[in-house]
Design a protein around this motif. Structure first.
Motif, PDB file in Angstrom:
ATOM      1  N   ALA A  42      19.563  37.374  -8.384  1.00 29.31           N
ATOM      2  CA  ALA A  42      19.228  35.945  -8.469  1.00 29.31           C
ATOM      3  C   ALA A  42      20.351  35.102  -9.049  1.00 29.31           C
ATOM      4  O   ALA A  42      20.631  34.006  -8.554  1.00 29.31           O
ATOM      5  CB  ALA A  42      17.958  35.765  -9.291  1.00 29.31           C
ATOM      6  N   ALA A  43      21.023  35.571 -10.085  1.00 29.50           N
ATOM      7  CA  ALA A  43      22.085  34.780 -10.706  1.00 29.50           C
ATOM      8  C   ALA A  43      23.259  34.586  -9.761  1.00 29.50           C
ATOM      9  O   ALA A  43      23.798  33.479  -9.638  1.00 29.50           O
ATOM     10  CB  ALA A  43      22.554  35.447 -11.992  1.00 29.50           C
ATOM     11  N   SER A  44      23.659  35.633  -9.078  1.00 32.15           N
ATOM     12  CA  SER A  44      24.804  35.504  -8.164  1.00 32.15           C
ATOM     13  C   SER A  44      24.433  34.683  -6.932  1.00 32.15           C
ATOM     14  O   SER A  44      25.265  33.965  -6.389  1.00 32.15           O
ATOM     15  CB  SER A  44      25.355  36.867  -7.766  1.00 32.15           C
ATOM     16  N   VAL A  45      23.174  34.785  -6.493  1.00 32.10           N
ATOM     17  CA  VAL A  45      22.726  33.983  -5.350  1.00 32.10           C
ATOM     18  C   VAL A  45      22.802  32.504  -5.696  1.00 32.10           C
ATOM     19  O   VAL A  45      23.286  31.693  -4.903  1.00 32.10           O
ATOM     20  CB  VAL A  45      21.300  34.381  -4.909  1.00 32.10           C
ATOM     21  N   LEU A  46      22.340  32.125  -6.870  1.00 30.13           N
ATOM     22  CA  LEU A  46      22.375  30.727  -7.282  1.00 30.13           C
ATOM     23  C   LEU A  46      23.804  30.205  -7.336  1.00 30.13           C
ATOM     24  O   LEU A  46      24.100  29.115  -6.824  1.00 30.13           O
ATOM     25  CB  LEU A  46      21.703  30.554  -8.649  1.00 30.13           C
ATOM     26  N   THR A  47      24.703  30.981  -7.898  1.00 30.80           N
ATOM     27  CA  THR A  47      26.108  30.576  -7.976  1.00 30.80           C
ATOM     28  C   THR A  47      26.697  30.393  -6.587  1.00 30.80           C
ATOM     29  O   THR A  47      27.372  29.403  -6.298  1.00 30.80           O
ATOM     30  CB  THR A  47      26.919  31.638  -8.757  1.00 30.80           C
ATOM     31  N   GLU A  48      26.426  31.341  -5.716  1.00 33.28           N
ATOM     32  CA  GLU A  48      26.976  31.258  -4.365  1.00 33.28           C
ATOM     33  C   GLU A  48      26.338  30.122  -3.568  1.00 33.28           C
ATOM     34  O   GLU A  48      27.004  29.441  -2.790  1.00 33.28           O
ATOM     35  CB  GLU A  48      26.784  32.593  -3.632  1.00 33.28           C
ATOM     36  N   MET A  49      25.041  29.873  -3.756  1.00 35.97           N
ATOM     37  CA  MET A  49      24.381  28.770  -3.061  1.00 35.97           C
ATOM     38  C   MET A  49      24.982  27.431  -3.488  1.00 35.97           C
ATOM     39  O   MET A  49      25.168  26.546  -2.673  1.00 35.97           O
ATOM     40  CB  MET A  49      22.875  28.790  -3.326  1.00 35.97           C
ATOM     41  N   LYS A  50      25.300  27.293  -4.764  1.00 42.72           N
ATOM     42  CA  LYS A  50      25.936  26.066  -5.237  1.00 42.72           C
ATOM     43  C   LYS A  50      27.304  25.888  -4.576  1.00 42.72           C
ATOM     44  O   LYS A  50      27.670  24.784  -4.168  1.00 42.72           O
ATOM     45  CB  LYS A  50      26.086  26.089  -6.753  1.00 42.72           C
TER      46      LYS A  50
END
Length: 56
Positions: A42-50
């Motif tokens: 979840a943390a890496s997904v959020l960073t990449e989505m941003k």
């Protein structure tokens, strides 16, 4: 088209079509990336989505 002396309106239409095609291609690439390449943490997904959102 400019060198060939095409009318300005035709050049503007062609440029608009190219821009639309590039936008559509970018959207497909980003959607494909989301579907197939994102890590499911979840943390890496959020960073990449941003980061991806900045490209839209």
């Amino acid at each position: 088209m400019i060198e060939a002396g095409e009318p300005c309106l035709d050049i503007a239409r062609q440029r608009s079509a190219v821009e639309s095609a590039m936008t559509a291609a970018k959207r497909v690439l980003i959607h494909d990336h989301i579907d197939h390449c994102l890590d499911h943490d979840a943390a890496s997904v959020l960073t990449e989505m941003k980061a991806l959102a900045k490209l839209l």
